[in-house]
Write a protein that holds these residues in place. Structure first.
Motif, PDB file in Angstrom:
ATOM      1  N   VAL A 183      -5.934   1.363   4.883  1.00  0.00           N
ATOM      2  CA  VAL A 183      -5.276   1.678   3.612  1.00  0.00           C
ATOM      3  C   VAL A 183      -5.840   0.806   2.499  1.00  0.00           C
ATOM      4  O   VAL A 183      -6.109   1.285   1.383  1.00  0.00           O
ATOM      5  N   ASP A 184      -6.049  -0.476   2.792  1.00  0.00           N
ATOM      6  CA  ASP A 184      -6.640  -1.381   1.793  1.00  0.00           C
ATOM      7  C   ASP A 184      -8.033  -0.900   1.386  1.00  0.00           C
ATOM      8  O   ASP A 184      -8.382  -0.888   0.193  1.00  0.00           O
ATOM      9  N   GLY A 228       0.817  -1.204   0.000  1.00  0.00           N
ATOM     10  CA  GLY A 228       0.000   0.000   0.000  1.00  0.00           C
ATOM     11  C   GLY A 228       0.855   1.260   0.000  1.00  0.00           C
ATOM     12  O   GLY A 228       0.536   2.241  -0.685  1.00  0.00           O
TER      13      GLY A 228
END
Length: 388
Positions: free
Chosen positions: A337-338, A266
């Motif tokens: 973040v994903d 990420g």
């Protein structure tokens, strides 16, 4: 006895070592400066004896015996015996305060003085064993957990005095008065006066720092730390070997976890988008300029709030050197973040929203880079091992 024709005699070296050892005593717990200076003053005395002349490998060892017979303090005796240590990877390092100071000072003097006259190692050539001296200093520092700031030491007045060739000036003056032979042991030619060095190299501290960091990288690699992890933790110019090692171990442990691998992916995605858009826009998107109130979607507002909250905590953990805890804190970013990348389009049509989303990516990058430059970490640890 000549230490080096451009650096004066062993007696000159002893004066320098004594000054350096007293300075280094400030960084070594329970180091008695009076004993440190006494040990430094006597550490090379056995070189003039018949025993060491016949068996050079007994240098230091015989000095310890002579100091014992002379009824010197036990710490002085031990320091004289051990100040050459470690002499190789299989040798032990000094662990008592006085011994540590003298051993560090002796090696540091050799490194600084040789660098000052341009005698740096080149390729496989290292006639003065400077790499071994640097590794010896690193081992002494790490194994005794010494908080020794390298840049501060390399810029200190005693080091500058060593580099300014003061001893060489004295030797040249002696030669001018009585060419060819001075005293019982010193025999050199008159050209030493013509060969006097220039002033202190302006980048001497930087040269020494880079040399030590290269040796530290070798040490860490031999202990199992990946080369890209090492590069990532020294990229910010940290000059405390103990702290560098702690950071490297924490980062390597982190990127070996599932959360670490995914967060690294990420991070790289965020950094790549930023690099492309900043180049295209000819602008810089800074985390400090993020306006969280202008974000709209749940995934981006939650991530922004978490980054703001974590930023202060990360700074505290860094200052208190709780790097393992800092990595655990970073792992909490993985899921947000994903979700952000799954649900949010960064390059939307709304220019202000797009700018804020790019600043949010900059926040991800700066939060992680507060511990190490993750851009320098290459990828999966298993793939690294296969490549090795």
């Amino acid at each position: 006895m000549t230490f080096h024709v451009k650096l004066g005699t062993i007696a000159d070296k002893v004066v320098r070592v004594k000054t350096l050892a007293a300075q280094l005593a400030d960084y070594v717990k329970n180091a008695d400066k009076t004993l440190v200076e006494r040990a430094a003053a006597l550490c090379k005395a056995d070189l003039t004896t018949g025993m060491v002349g016949e068996f050079p490998e007994l240098q230091g060892i015989m000095g310890g015996y002579y100091a014992h017979l002379q009824k010197e303090d036990k710490q002085v005796e031990d320091a004289i015996r051990d100040h050459y240590k470690p002499q190789g990877p299989g040798d032990s390092v000094p662990h008592t305060p006085v011994s540590i100071c003298v051993a560090l000072a002796d090696k540091l003097d050799t490194l600084v003085s040789m660098f000052a006259i341009g005698e740096k190692p080149t390729g496989s050539k290292d006639p003065f064993a400077l790499r071994r001296a640097a590794l010896g200093i690193i081992r002494i520092v790490l194994e005794n957990n010494l908080r020794l700031p390298l840049k501060t030491c390399f810029s200190a007045p005693p080091v500058v005095a060593i580099a300014s060739h003061d001893a060489q000036e004295k030797l040249a003056k002696k030669l001018h008065e009585a060419p060819h032979k001075i005293g019982k042991y010193l025999t050199v030619n008159e050209t030493v006066y013509e060969d006097l060095g220039d002033a202190v190299p302006p980048n001497l501290a930087d040269m020494l720092y880079d040399f030590f960091i290269d040796r530290l990288k070798v040490q860490l690699k031999d202990s199992g730390i990946r080369h890209d992890v090492i590069n990532a933790v020294v990229a910010d110019g940290d000059d405390d070997p103990v702290r560098i090692v702690a950071r490297a171990k924490a980062v390597q442990d982190f990127i070996g976890t599932e959360d670490g691998k995914n967060l690294l992916a990420g991070y790289k995605r965020a950094a790549n988008i930023l690099a492309i858009e900043e180049k295209k826009d000819k602008a810089t998107y800074a985390a400090a300029d993020l306006k969280t109130g202008n974000l709209r979607e749940k995934e981006e507002t939650e991530l922004a709030a978490l980054l703001v909250k974590q930023s202060e905590r990360m700074e505290n953990l860094r200052e208190t050197e709780q790097f393992g805890e800092a990595m655990q804190l970073l792992s909490g970013l993985r899921a947000p973040v994903d979700r952000f990348f799954d649900k949010i389009m960064v390059n939307c049509e709304d220019k202000e929203l797009r700018a804020n989303r790019l600043r949010l990516l900059a926040s991800i990058r700066s939060n992680m880079d507060s511990i190490a430059s993750f851009a320098l970490i290459e990828g999966d640890i298993k793939e690294q091992k296969k490549a090795a």
